[in-house]
Design an enzyme around this catalytic site. Structure first.
Site, short mmCIF file in Angstrom:
data_model
loop_
_atom_site.label_atom_id
_atom_site.label_comp_id
_atom_site.label_asym_id
_atom_site.label_seq_id
_atom_site.Cartn_x
_atom_site.Cartn_y
_atom_site.Cartn_z
CD GLN A 25 0.42 -0.45 3.23
OE1 GLN A 25 0.97 -1.38 2.65
NE2 GLN A 25 0.63 -0.21 4.52
N GLY A 26 0.36 2.30 -0.63
CA GLY A 26 1.09 3.57 -0.70
C GLY A 26 0.21 4.72 -0.27
CB SER A 73 2.05 6.82 5.29
OG SER A 73 1.02 6.34 6.10
CD GLU A 126 -18.73 -5.35 2.72
OE1 GLU A 126 -17.90 -5.96 2.03
OE2 GLU A 126 -19.92 -5.22 2.41
CG ASN A 149 -6.40 2.51 18.32
OD1 ASN A 149 -6.35 2.24 17.12
ND2 ASN A 149 -6.45 1.60 19.26
CD GLU A 150 -3.93 7.94 20.05
OE1 GLU A 150 -3.57 7.41 18.98
OE2 GLU A 150 -3.70 7.44 21.16
#
Lengths: 389, 352
Positions: free
Chosen positions: A125-126, A128, A245, A373-374
């Site tokens: 995945q790209g 960040s 999902e 999570n923030e």
């Protein structure tokens, strides 16, 4: 409410169980964060695919089996319950896959999905970038359409691309309108990692392995056919595929129920030392209650989806729940193991070849990746509870 | 496999919620709680007229024959509106015990009919609770003597009131003498009835705790959206948001555990004890966190008598230990999951 499985569901469970019993690797595979382990996992994925068990919820024509979400939960229960290998290609299969099914052209689906299901193509995945982490809309990597409209020219840098050093493809968001800002003017592209101008520099993770990488793009030509969804609509494409999902598929409950079962076993075989710390028994009980609650929540939500319900921001509660549960379970295992907990896999005195330590290290990442999570708590507060920005 | 409610069940829940919203508004409850008995014959009458006392009475005794699964929705509404113990204890817990008596047991049909039409108040004295809720205003008390179940008229019971911090709770120590005339079940049958009653009481309490958690969350969201400091609503600050997001997460994951427990009880599953205890623990935890974070985000207002939060918070604190405290329920979960050969892990959520 009817909590009995149908004969068809039972038969499917039996079939998956029988296949796994006959085909599980005799020895655990090497870590998929190594070249050797990565290829072993690719081989295993191919076997799953040949049995049509790789992506059971995808349509048959695309390499799947056309299962519904209940059958998928059953598959996952059998898969993780059997202690089968981790899924090496799930960033592609579970993050990009559903997006392609919803937004891809017919030719893109035919081109990408079967090879993704079989793991002939491995995907990284790209999302960040060095300055676009939690603030993903700050993406600056550019993809500028050529004058003849045949390809994009990509420049910039992505980071935290899981196993990109071993992968074949990368998917992600790039700024296709240089004058745009924030979530406007982004396009969703699939980039072959062997294209000229791509440089991949591994990043050593907490476990010492090359678990992720930085990817640099220097005038990389990407055919316009590799754009998923419309030009400039990348943010919408990335976000629109039902968040629930994707979130649920990425971390199915069975995985945590399996860890909880192992933790109960670990506790029972170490009670003489574990019970010296009275908090441990409590934490072991909470492992089971927590994993069971996550599974029940999944079945409840899947049932509501089947009846046409829409799941929105409450999906963010999933991410918080499983990541904190996973961390807590591994922390508890480390406390039970006491002075043996620090031993690595090649240490002769290590328990279960340091499987708990490996899981403990990876569990540290859970509350960080896929949106910290923030950030998830902000989403819950703003979109589910309606609090002001 | 369908782990959802029917549209009818959800619609009924909505209707009950709308009814209680007007009948049991906080200012009305405050008035009732200030009275000696803490109970309002008028509210009781309206509730009975609405049919809420008849929900789990079997259809052949004038009721609606609603099962534990539907009650899992109903008890959340009772909790959300802080309806006193007397309703769920009579209409659900006592009704369940009496309905389980063999048909033809003396007075069975009479009691059930009177529960349905709201003309009898029944208190339940299960040994897990040291005090009996609503013993004083009851007409009849179901009391334990070893395995025996006794149905004792109020006039044969000596009642000593014990004040609770939750003004909606009217607790009493009871003294009474078992007699042949009050005995309705004994031995194996009595033991089974008390075991089932414990689960039903715990499940009822779990549902109410979850409803209380949702109410405290809603009150807190309303408060932080309008209270301003530093020139903006305090609900725009992340520290406040995250407190409430944590409560919302606990509430979300407690719901399906409650529903699974209700189904286990309704279907007499072997693992029902652990399921019910799980529900009681997770709902109690959600309610206690909703109380703690709720009072925190209310600031000093949360510490006052004036703001309604206190009504729900105190009820949550009290109910957490009713029908088995945390130690009791953790022990039951431990018995189940630490047993040799326990069916744990993936694939055992719905089957042994």
């Amino acid at each position: 409410m009817d909590l009995a499985y149908t004969p068809r569901q039972k038969a499917f469970r039996a079939e998956v169980r029988a296949w796994l019993t006959a085909n599980l690797p005799a020895e655990p595979l090497a870590s998929y964060d190594t070249r050797e382990g990565f290829e072993q996992h690719r081989e295993w994925e191919r076997k799953l695919f040949d049995a049509r068990l790789s992506m059971v919820i995808w349509p048959e024509a695309l390499g799947g089996r056309g299962c519904d979400l209940i059958e998928w939960l059953i598959f996952e229960e059998e898969y993780y319950g059997a202690g089968a290998p981790m899924r090496v290609n799930q960033n592609g299969q579970l993050l990009l896959g559903p997006t392609l099914i919803e937004f891809g052209s017919e030719s893109q689906k035919a081109r990408f999905l079967p090879r993704m299901a079989s793991s002939e193509d491995m995907w990284a995945q790209g999302w960040s970038e060095p300055n676009a982490g939690s603030d993903m809309a700050a993406i600056t990597s550019k993809a500028i359409l050529s004058a003849d409209g045949s390809h994009y020219v990509v420049n910039g840098q992505k980071t935290w691309s899981t196993r990109a050093i071993f992968a074949d493809w990368l998917f992600g968001l790039f700024r296709s309108d240089p004058a745009s800002s924030r979530h406007h003017g982004l396009s969703y592209l699939a980039v072959p990692l062997d294209a000229p101008g791509v440089t991949i520099r591994p990043i050593q993770a907490l476990n010492g392995k090359q678990a992720f990488a930085e990817v640099f793009f220097d005038d990389v030509k990407v055919p316009v056919d590799n754009r998923i969804g419309d030009e400039g609509q990348g943010w919408h494409v990335a976000m629109a595929t039902a968040g629930f999902e994707r979130g649920l598929l990425l971390r199915s409950p069975a995985r945590f129920q399996y860890t909880a079962r192992r933790l109960v076993e670990l506790y029972k075989s170490h009670r003489d030392v574990a019970d010296r710390d009275p908090g441990i028994r409590d934490a072991v009980l909470e492992a089971w209650t927590g994993a069971e609650a996550y599974a029940l929540s999944a079945y409840h939500t899947v049932g509501r989806l089947a009846k046409g319900a829409r799941i929105g921001a409450e999906a963010s509660t999933n991410k918080i729940y499983w990541s904190e549960l996973d961390l807590k379970m591994h922390e508890t295992a480390m406390r039970i193991l006491g002075p043996l907990g620090e031993l690595t896999g090649d240490a002769p005195a290590a328990v279960e070849a340091a499987r708990w330590l490996d899981g403990f290290l990876f569990a540290q990442a859970g509350p960080i990746y896929a949106g910290t999570n923030e950030i998830q708590r902000n989403i819950i507060a703003e979109r589910m509870l309606g609090l002001p920005k | 496999m369908d782990f959802t409610f029917t549209d009818d069940q959800l619609t009924f829940r909505e209707a009950v919620s709308r009814f209680l919203m007007t009948e049991a508004a906080p200012e009305r409850l405050r008035e009732i709680w200030e009275t000696d008995t803490g109970r309002s014959p008028e509210l009781r009458k309206n509730i009975a007229e609405q049919g809420l006392t008849a929900l789990s009475v079997p259809e052949d005794c004038g009721g609606l024959g609603m099962d534990d699964v539907a009650w899992a929705l109903m008890t959340q509404e009772l909790g959300y509106y802080a309806i006193p113990d007397s309703l769920a204890d009579a209409a659900y817990v006592a009704a369940g015990l009496i309905a389980a008596l063999p048909a033809g047991t003396a007075s069975r049909e009479d009691w059930l009919g009177r529960i349905a039409d709201g003309s009898i108040r029944i208190a339940v004295g299960h040994p897990v609770n040291p005090l009996v809720a609503d013993a004083n205003p009851a007409n009849l008390l179901l009391l334990a003597h070893g395995d025996e179940v006794h149905a004792v008229p109020r006039e044969q019971v000596e009642v000593e009131s014990n004040a609770s911090i939750d003004l909606s709770r009217r607790l009493a120590r009871v003294r009474w003498a078992p007699a042949a005339s009050t005995l309705i079940a004994e031995g194996e049958a009595g033991r089974a009835l008390w075991a089932q009653t414990l689960n039903r009481g715990a499940l009822s309490t779990a549902g109410q705790l979850l409803g209380l958690a949702q109410r405290m969350l809603d009150l807190s969201v309303d408060y932080v959206a309008q209270r301003k400091q530093f020139g903006k609503p305090i609900g725009s600050f992340q520290a406040v948001k995250h407190h409430l997001a944590d409560v919302a997460t606990k509430v979300e994951f407690a719901k399906p555990v409650l529903y699974r427990a209700a189904y286990a009880l309704a279907h007499g599953e072997a693992g029902a004890d652990a399921r019910v205890s799980h529900a009681k623990l997770i709902c109690g935890d959600a309610a206690w966190q909703a109380a703690r974070h709720g009072i925190q985000v209310h600031g000093a207002m949360g510490y006052t008598w004036e703001v309604d939060l206190q009504m729900f918070m105190k009820r949550a604190w009290a109910l957490d230990a009713a029908w088995g405290d945390r130690g009791f329920h953790k022990a039951r979960v431990a018995d189940a999951i630490l047993a040799d050969g326990a069916a744990l892990g993936p694939g055992h959520t719905f089957e042994e």
